[in-house]
Enzyme design. Structure first.
Site, PDB file in Angstrom:
ATOM      1  N   HIS A 194     -42.559  64.089 -23.789  1.00  0.00           N
ATOM      2  CA  HIS A 194     -43.176  63.832 -25.089  1.00  0.00           C
ATOM      3  C   HIS A 194     -43.582  65.132 -25.773  1.00  0.00           C
ATOM      4  CE1 HIS A 194     -46.951  63.008 -27.458  1.00  0.00           C
ATOM      5  NE2 HIS A 194     -46.085  62.247 -28.094  1.00  0.00           N
ATOM      6  N   GLU A 211     -40.672  66.743 -27.337  1.00  0.00           N
ATOM      7  CA  GLU A 211     -40.347  66.070 -28.599  1.00  0.00           C
ATOM      8  C   GLU A 211     -41.113  66.722 -29.755  1.00  0.00           C
ATOM      9  OE1 GLU A 211     -42.122  62.561 -31.011  1.00  0.00           O
ATOM     10  OE2 GLU A 211     -41.692  61.921 -28.962  1.00  0.00           O
ATOM     11  N   HIS A 212     -42.389  66.995 -29.551  1.00  0.00           N
ATOM     12  CA  HIS A 212     -43.178  67.685 -30.579  1.00  0.00           C
ATOM     13  C   HIS A 212     -42.622  69.080 -30.862  1.00  0.00           C
ATOM     14  CE1 HIS A 212     -47.076  65.331 -31.156  1.00  0.00           C
ATOM     15  NE2 HIS A 212     -46.368  64.578 -30.331  1.00  0.00           N
ATOM     16  N   GLU A 224     -53.999  63.598 -29.378  1.00  0.00           N
ATOM     17  CA  GLU A 224     -53.306  62.314 -29.476  1.00  0.00           C
ATOM     18  C   GLU A 224     -53.656  61.431 -28.287  1.00  0.00           C
ATOM     19  OE1 GLU A 224     -48.718  60.614 -29.579  1.00  0.00           O
ATOM     20  OE2 GLU A 224     -49.094  62.703 -30.089  1.00  0.00           O
TER      21      GLU A 224
END
Length: 457
Positions: free
Chosen positions: A71, A74-75, A151
Site C-alpha cells: 500500500h 502505491e502512494h 491514514e
C-alpha cells in the site's frame, strides 16, 4: 468482484440480459513479448476510455516485518520519476479532463485513469515510465510514510469497528497473510524505510507481473499497437517464488475482544468457507453467495427485516461473503445491539437466523428474487466503463479469467434452495467459528484529533 450486491429496484432482469447480449462479447487479448497481458473491451457508447494496470502483487506477498509496504508503494507511485515530477502525474490527467487513482488489496495493486480516447497513449507513456523509472528518495518517502500512518489512525485506530474487523482477520488467519491488515501494522510502519519501498518496486513492478485492461471508445488493434510502443520496450525480469503459508485447519472456536471508545457494542462472527477455484465445479461457493444475499442482499432481506424492523434487537446488521481471491475466504455476520439489548442478545438472534435456514431452508420466492436481482446487477454494471474494467481486472488478478464471468452468473442461476440449506448446515459450525467483540469504553477516553492534510484517498 463478482458480488451479490443489488440495485434497489426490481426490474425484468432476464429481459434486460437477453436484450443486452452475452457478457463481455468482445474483449480481445494479447500478450507482449515481455510477458505483459493486454485485454481490451470495445465499448463505443461514450467518448471515454478506462486504462488500468493491475500488478499481480498485494499485501499477502509481503514478508514479515514490512506489512503495509504494498500500500505504501502505491502512494509512492505518485511521487514521480526523472521525467515526471512529484504530483505531476495527477495534474496531467486532470489537465485533459480525466480522473485517476489507485488501490491495494491482499491480492493485487491497481492503477487507473479515465480519459478521452485520444489521450490513451499519453496515459500509457506515464504509466510505463513509473513502472520502470520510479524515483524513491528518502526525502520523498519520509512525509508519505507519515501520511500513511495518519491514514491508519483515521481509518482504523480511530474507528472501533475497523479495529474489530482487523482483529477478526488476525484471529481467523494465524498463518496465512490475509490475517495482516493491508495498510500494515503500525509497528511495521514505524520501522519502514525508503529502501524497503525501492526493493518492493524493483522486485514486483515488472511487465511480466502486470495486466493492462482498457475499456472504452477504442479499437483493440490500435490499443495493442500503443501498448507495444509504450510497454513493449520494458524488460521482463525474474519474479521471486511466492511462499504463501496455507492456513492450518481450525480446531475450535476463537475469540478476540477490542476495548475502544465507542457509542455502542458490536460483534462480528466469521466462519471459514471455500474460495472459488473452478467455476464449473465449486457449487458451494455459489450457494454461499446466495445465502449471503438472502440474509442481507436487499431491503427486504432476512437480517434487516427480522432483527432491525420486526424484533428490534439490533440497530444495524450485516452478512458478507465474497468467495473470490488468491487466499482463503470467510463468511461474516455482524451487528450492533439496540438500546436495552446486549451483544449476547443480538449474537443469539444472528445465529438463530442461520439455524432457521439449517432447519427450514429458504423459500423458492426468496431464491428467485436473489437470482433476478443478481442478473439485474450484472446488466447495470455494464453501463459503466469503470465497472467493466474492474470486473475484468479483478477476475484476472484473483486466479480466474475474464472468460469465466458468464460461468459465475450461470453458477448463481443454477443454485437450488436445497444447496443453500446444505451449505448452511455444512459450514456454520463451532469448530471453524471466530468471534470478535467491541467492548466500548467511554467516548471521553479519546479526545478528537484533527486530520492532517495530505491524504490521497
Amino acid at each position: 468482484m463478482f458480488r451479490l450486491t443489488f440495485p434497489r429496484t426490481t426490474v425484468l432482469a432476464a429481459t434486460l440480459l437477453a436484450a443486452a447480449g452475452p457478457l463481455h462479447a468482445n474483449p480481445f487479448e494479447t500478450t507482449l513479448e515481455n510477458g505483459m497481458k493486454i485485454i481490451v473491451k470495445e465499448d463505443r457508447r461514450a467518448p471515454s476510455v478506462v486504462h488500468m494496470v493491475w500488478y499481480g502483487v498485494g499485501s499477502m506477498d509481503e514478508p514479515s516485518g514490512v506489512s503495509g509496504i504494498a500500500h505504501l508503494l502505491e502512494h509512492m507511485m505518485f511521487k514521480g520519476t526523472e521525467k515526471v515530477g512529484p504530483g505531476e502525474f495527477n495534474k496531467r490527467v486532470a489537465a485533459v479532463g480525466g480522473r485517476d487513482n489507485a488501490f491495494t488489496s491482499h491480492d493485487y495493486t491497481a492503477y487507473f485513469q479515465q480519459v478521452p480516447p485520444d489521450r490513451l497513449g499519453e496515459m500509457m507513456m506515464l504509466e510505463a515510465d513509473r513502472m520502470a523509472n520510479l524515483k524513491i528518495t528518502d526525502a520523498l518517502f519520509a512525509p508519505e510514510l507519515e501520511v500513511v500512518k495518519e491514514e491508519r489512525r483515521l481509518r482504523t485506530e480511530d474507528e472501533p469497528r475497523s479495529l474489530v474487523h482487523e482483529q477478526l482477520m488476525a484471529t481467523s488467519f494465524q498463518a496465512n497473510p490475509y490475517g495482516r491488515p493491508i495498510i500494515g501494522w503500525m509497528t511495521d510502519l514505524d520501522s519502514m524505510t525508503a529502501a524497503d519501498a525501492r526493493a518492493w518496486h524493483k522486485t514486483w513492478y515488472a511487465p511480466n507481473n502486470a495486466r493492462l485492461v482498457v475499456v472504452g471508445d477504442v479499437a483493440h488493434e490500435a490499443v495493442f499497437d500503443l501498448a507495444r510502443k509504450h510497454y513493449g520496450a520494458l524488460a521482463a525480469h525474474t519474479l521471486p517464488a511466492r511462499r504463501i503459508s496455507v492456513e492450518p485447519e481450525q480446531r475450535g472456536p476463537r475469540e478476540s475482544v477490542v476495548k475502544a471508545p465507542a457509542d455502542l457494542p458490536y460483534v462480528a462472527v466469521a466462519w471459514r468457507t471455500p474460495t472459488l477455484r473452478n467455476p464449473d465445479d465449486d457449487r458451494d461457493v455459489f450457494a454461499l453467495q446466495v445465502l449471503a444475499a438472502v440474509l442481507d442482499g436487499y431491503d427486504g432481506a432476512r437480517l434487516p427485516r427480522r432483527l432491525v424492523r420486526e424484533t428490534r434487537v439490533a440497530v444495524a446488521v450485516g452478512a458478507g461473503y465474497d468467495g473470490t481471491g488468491r487466499g482463503p475466504s470467510l463468511f461474516t455476520l455482524d451487528a450492533s445491539p439496540a438500546p436495552g439489548k446486549t451483544v449476547a442478545d443480538v449474537e443469539a438472534a444472528l445465529l438463530a437466523e442461520i439455524a432457521r435456514i439449517q432447519t427450514d431452508g429458504i423459500d423458492e420466492d426468496e431464491l428467485q428474487r436473489v437470482k433476478t436481482q443478481t442478473i439485474a446487477g450484472q446488466v447495470y454494471k455494464r453501463d459503466s466503463l469503470m465497472g467493466q474494467a474492474m470486473e475484468i481486472g479483478f477476475l484476472e488478478s484473483t486466479g480466474l479469467s475474464w472468460r469465466d464471468e458468464p460461468k459465475l452468473l450461470e453458477g448463481v442461476r443454477r443454485v437450488t434452495a436445497a444447496e443453500v440449506q446444505a451449505v448452511a448446515r455444512k459450514y456454520f459450525v463451532d469448530t471453524t467459528r471466530t468471534r470478535a467483540l467491541l467492548d466500548p469504553l467511554p467516548l471521553a477516553d479519546q479526545p478528537p484529533r484533527p486530520a492532517k492534510p495530505g491524504m490521497r484517498h
